[in-house]
Design a protein around this motif. Structure first.
Motif, PDB file in Angstrom:
ATOM      1  N   VAL A  64      30.468  47.494  46.899  1.00 30.70           N
ATOM      2  CA  VAL A  64      31.201  46.900  45.776  1.00 30.70           C
ATOM      3  C   VAL A  64      30.312  45.908  45.042  1.00 30.70           C
ATOM      4  N   THR A  65      29.629  45.054  45.796  1.00 32.26           N
ATOM      5  CA  THR A  65      28.645  44.155  45.207  1.00 32.26           C
ATOM      6  C   THR A  65      27.246  44.687  45.493  1.00 32.26           C
ATOM      7  N   ASN A  66      26.306  44.256  44.680  1.00 37.10           N
ATOM      8  CA  ASN A  66      24.960  44.824  44.667  1.00 37.10           C
ATOM      9  C   ASN A  66      23.960  43.803  45.210  1.00 37.10           C
ATOM     10  N   PRO A  67      23.292  44.089  46.330  1.00 35.66           N
ATOM     11  CA  PRO A  67      22.360  43.108  46.890  1.00 35.66           C
ATOM     12  C   PRO A  67      21.087  42.927  46.063  1.00 35.66           C
ATOM     13  N   ARG A  68      20.750  43.903  45.234  1.00 37.89           N
ATOM     14  CA  ARG A  68      19.525  43.820  44.427  1.00 37.89           C
ATOM     15  C   ARG A  68      19.819  44.261  42.992  1.00 37.89           C
ATOM     16  N   PRO A  69      20.613  43.462  42.275  1.00 37.44           N
ATOM     17  CA  PRO A  69      21.037  43.854  40.932  1.00 37.44           C
ATOM     18  C   PRO A  69      19.895  43.789  39.919  1.00 37.44           C
ATOM     19  N   GLN A  70      20.042  44.590  38.872  1.00 36.67           N
ATOM     20  CA  GLN A  70      19.140  44.524  37.725  1.00 36.67           C
ATOM     21  C   GLN A  70      19.867  43.738  36.630  1.00 36.67           C
ATOM     22  N   ALA A  84      25.564  41.167  34.922  1.00 37.73           N
ATOM     23  CA  ALA A  84      25.115  40.813  36.267  1.00 37.73           C
ATOM     24  C   ALA A  84      24.936  42.010  37.190  1.00 37.73           C
ATOM     25  N   ASP A  85      25.332  43.205  36.762  1.00 39.95           N
ATOM     26  CA  ASP A  85      25.133  44.419  37.561  1.00 39.95           C
ATOM     27  C   ASP A  85      25.734  44.277  38.961  1.00 39.95           C
ATOM     28  N   ARG A  86      26.877  43.607  39.049  1.00 43.97           N
ATOM     29  CA  ARG A  86      27.622  43.426  40.304  1.00 43.97           C
ATOM     30  C   ARG A  86      26.866  42.584  41.331  1.00 43.97           C
ATOM     31  N   GLY A  87      25.949  41.761  40.857  1.00 41.86           N
ATOM     32  CA  GLY A  87      25.248  40.866  41.771  1.00 41.86           C
ATOM     33  C   GLY A  87      26.159  39.769  42.285  1.00 41.86           C
ATOM     34  N   LEU A  88      25.815  39.198  43.441  1.00 37.68           N
ATOM     35  CA  LEU A  88      26.624  38.123  44.002  1.00 37.68           C
ATOM     36  C   LEU A  88      26.636  36.926  43.056  1.00 37.68           C
ATOM     37  N   GLY A  89      27.813  36.330  42.909  1.00 38.26           N
ATOM     38  CA  GLY A  89      27.972  35.260  41.936  1.00 38.26           C
ATOM     39  C   GLY A  89      27.037  34.093  42.151  1.00 38.26           C
TER      40      GLY A  89
END
Length: 332
Positions: A64-70, A84-89
């Protein structure tokens, strides 16, 4: 009832860092998340501190969330448009906030609209980070519909949180961080787990009837703080954090929209610090309990830094289970 365990902050930091790295976060980014969660626990906001880690790990595991977002940043003058490409807030917003702090030195004020971002945790953490750099900050985050006015039979809008921070030289900064509902959803969860009634004015059941039953409230409708005033503030957050970023959270509430503004006080008339000190002193002189937002949290921070962070038995079990899922035992 089992007594809370007092766990050394550094022990929590070290363990949580290992857990997030095991779930795919780069160590330097995992450290940002851990710092936010542990700092929040140290300040007594237990619902938004280390208690969030098991859910964050679960969301990473499920993709659901992305550990290495672009992360994509598009500047429009002093406004930053961020995907944020689902990166952690905590990872994304810390980076954007730090950029905004630098830019505010040139522009005087900078805003950012942040779409498709993971849960931010306690917004006050970011507000405090800005005040550490001598800046004023405003942060907003939208959320899934949970709240409605009395008589509603359906959830109308999120209990969208608002936070601001004001640097106060020589004393703790002013840090204000609230949901726009009368009570945060986490308080309902806690009351339900303890089988305790909730106060009047917190929530309604699914039929729009006032309730003191925490479980009925959790599936029902939260009431806004200050009635229509709370709804109005939630609408402002929805416009700036949601509509401006193009992000409307689903019912699961795992991906959000956010908004931040950073203002350099030196861009004002030049007497900001003196004027602030005068009205804070005037406020403090109004009565023995005239404590401004941020003072209590600082006192709790000092005490827990010395004595440890209390972890209830139920949370301890969840942390142990999380450690098992990633092979990083929680032994505290």
């Amino acid at each position: 009832m089992s007594a809370d365990l007092a766990i050394a902050p550094q022990a929590l930091r070290d363990w949580a860092l290992g857990v997030l790295v095991a779930r795919g976060l780069p160590p330097e980014e995992a450290a940002l998340v851990v710092d936010a969660l542990v700092d929040t626990s140290l300040r007594g906001v237990d619902t938004h501190g280390i208690a969030l880690l098991p859910n964050y790990v679960d969301l990473l595991e499920k993709g659901v969330t992305n550990p290495r977002p672009q992360v994509a940043i598009t500047p429009h003058g002093a406004l930053l448009k961020v995907d944020a490409d689902r990166g952690l807030g905590q990872v994304v917003v810390t980076s954007i906030l730090d950029q905004a702090v630098v830019m505010a030195g040139t522009f005087g004020s900078v805003t950012a609209t942040i779409g498709q971002v993971g849960h931010l945790g306690a917004l006050g953490y970011f507000a405090r980070r800005a005040t550490d750099a001598g800046m004023i900050a405003l942060l907003l985050q939208n959320g899934p519909a949970l709240m409605g006015l009395p008589g509603s039979t359906a959830r109308a809008i999120g209990n969208n949180p608002i936070a601001f921070g004001i640097p106060a030289p020589g004393r703790p900064p002013v840090i204000f961080d609230v949901a726009t509902s009368e009570a945060a959803y986490g308080k309902l969860i806690g009351a339900s787990a303890r089988n305790e009634p909730i106060p009047d004015g917190w929530a309604m059941d699914q039929q729009g009837r006032p309730t003191n039953d925490a479980s009925a409230a959790m599936s029902g409708i939260l009431l806004p703080s200050g009635g229509a005033k709370g709804i109005g503030l939630a609408m402002l957050v929805e416009a700036l954090a949601g509509s401006l970023s193009g992000t409307r959270p689903a019912a699961s509430g795992n991906i959000f929209g956010a908004f931040l503004m950073v203002v350099d006080p030196s861009a004002g008339h030049g007497g900001f610090a003196d004027d602030l000190a005068q009205w804070l002193d005037h406020y403090a002189a109004s009565g023995p309990d005239a404590r401004y937002p941020g003072q209590r949290a600082q006192a709790v921070f000092d005490q827990r830094s010395r004595d440890g962070i209390p972890v209830a038995a139920g949370l301890h079990e969840k942390l142990v289970a999380t450690g098992k899922t990633v092979g990083i035992p929680f032994t505290a």
